[in-house]
Design a protein around this motif. Structure first.
Motif, PDB file in Angstrom:
ATOM      1  N   LEU A  24       0.790  -1.235   0.000  1.00  0.00           N
ATOM      2  CA  LEU A  24       0.000   0.000   0.000  1.00  0.00           C
ATOM      3  C   LEU A  24       0.822   1.285   0.000  1.00  0.00           C
ATOM      4  O   LEU A  24       0.335   2.316  -0.447  1.00  0.00           O
ATOM      5  N   ARG A  25       2.034   1.233   0.511  1.00  0.00           N
ATOM      6  CA  ARG A  25       2.843   2.451   0.601  1.00  0.00           C
ATOM      7  C   ARG A  25       2.968   3.128  -0.763  1.00  0.00           C
ATOM      8  O   ARG A  25       3.312   2.506  -1.751  1.00  0.00           O
ATOM      9  N   ALA A  64      -7.539   4.791  -2.552  1.00  0.00           N
ATOM     10  CA  ALA A  64      -6.423   4.752  -3.504  1.00  0.00           C
ATOM     11  C   ALA A  64      -6.007   6.157  -3.914  1.00  0.00           C
ATOM     12  O   ALA A  64      -6.841   7.059  -4.055  1.00  0.00           O
ATOM     13  N   ALA A  65      -4.716   6.330  -4.108  1.00  0.00           N
ATOM     14  CA  ALA A  65      -4.188   7.587  -4.633  1.00  0.00           C
ATOM     15  C   ALA A  65      -4.620   7.715  -6.092  1.00  0.00           C
ATOM     16  O   ALA A  65      -4.826   6.707  -6.784  1.00  0.00           O
ATOM     17  N   PRO A  66      -4.779   8.955  -6.574  1.00  0.00           N
ATOM     18  CA  PRO A  66      -5.157   9.145  -7.981  1.00  0.00           C
ATOM     19  C   PRO A  66      -4.216   8.381  -8.923  1.00  0.00           C
ATOM     20  O   PRO A  66      -2.998   8.414  -8.758  1.00  0.00           O
ATOM     21  N   GLY A  67      -4.821   7.673  -9.859  1.00  0.00           N
ATOM     22  CA  GLY A  67      -4.051   6.920 -10.842  1.00  0.00           C
ATOM     23  C   GLY A  67      -3.580   5.551 -10.369  1.00  0.00           C
ATOM     24  O   GLY A  67      -2.944   4.826 -11.130  1.00  0.00           O
ATOM     25  N   HIS A  68      -3.872   5.171  -9.125  1.00  0.00           N
ATOM     26  CA  HIS A  68      -3.388   3.900  -8.587  1.00  0.00           C
ATOM     27  C   HIS A  68      -4.494   2.872  -8.347  1.00  0.00           C
ATOM     28  O   HIS A  68      -4.212   1.770  -7.898  1.00  0.00           O
ATOM     29  N   TYR A  69      -5.743   3.217  -8.626  1.00  0.00           N
ATOM     30  CA  TYR A  69      -6.848   2.336  -8.257  1.00  0.00           C
ATOM     31  C   TYR A  69      -6.768   0.961  -8.924  1.00  0.00           C
ATOM     32  O   TYR A  69      -6.839  -0.065  -8.242  1.00  0.00           O
ATOM     33  N   ALA A  71      -4.277  -0.671 -10.294  1.00  0.00           N
ATOM     34  CA  ALA A  71      -3.120  -1.438  -9.835  1.00  0.00           C
ATOM     35  C   ALA A  71      -3.345  -1.936  -8.409  1.00  0.00           C
ATOM     36  O   ALA A  71      -2.969  -3.070  -8.069  1.00  0.00           O
ATOM     37  N   LEU A  72      -3.971  -1.125  -7.583  1.00  0.00           N
ATOM     38  CA  LEU A  72      -4.249  -1.520  -6.202  1.00  0.00           C
ATOM     39  C   LEU A  72      -5.240  -2.681  -6.160  1.00  0.00           C
ATOM     40  O   LEU A  72      -5.040  -3.660  -5.430  1.00  0.00           O
TER      41      LEU A  72
END
Length: 139
Positions: A24-25, A64-69, A71-72
């Motif tokens: 998650l980091r 999720a951080a923007p742009g990471h959903y 992939a997460l």
């Protein structure tokens, strides 16, 4: 595409636990304490199992951080193999708001360990062992 809900994490993905740093980091925008009603937590082989039941489980609501959903979702689905990702209503601790979130629920075929008193993975080590009330305590 999957509906972009936050994730409710309750075990090794919580801040301070080993899988949080690994998976998650740098991929989250917010991490807030929350509770899930209608669930129980059990010991597993180094991680907990969450099942539906008459209890409450403590955890974190992870956005999720923007742009990471995407992939997460992919990495968590892979990590949580054997669990079903379900949309559930959790309660954010700071304001009592009800939030729909993805929760990984153990499959019915899983062999559960001991129940985790209070439904909090992080507090399991600090709770006295209720099964051994007369056991000597070490300092």
């Amino acid at each position: 595409m999957t509906e972009e809900l936050p994730f409710f994490v309750y075990g090794t993905l919580r801040p301070g636990e080993y899988n949080h740093d690994r998976f998650l980091r740098g991929r989250t925008a917010a991490e807030e304490p929350a509770r899930l009603a209608g669930a129980l937590l059990y010991e597993g082989p180094g991680y907990p199992y969450l099942v539906r039941g008459a209890g409450r489980v403590a955890g974190e609501l992870i956005s999720a951080a923007p742009g990471h959903y995407e992939a997460l979702v992919a990495v968590l689905d892979l990590l949580e193999d054997g669990y079903a990702r379900q949309a559930c209503e959790v309660v954010r601790t700071r304001d009592g708001a009800r939030v729909r979130a993805w929760v990984y629920v153990a499959a019915s075929a899983v062999r559960l360990g001991e129940p985790i008193p209070g439904g909090d993975w992080l507090r399991r080590r600090s709770l006295p062992d209720a099964r051994l009330p007369d056991a000597p305590r070490t300092p």
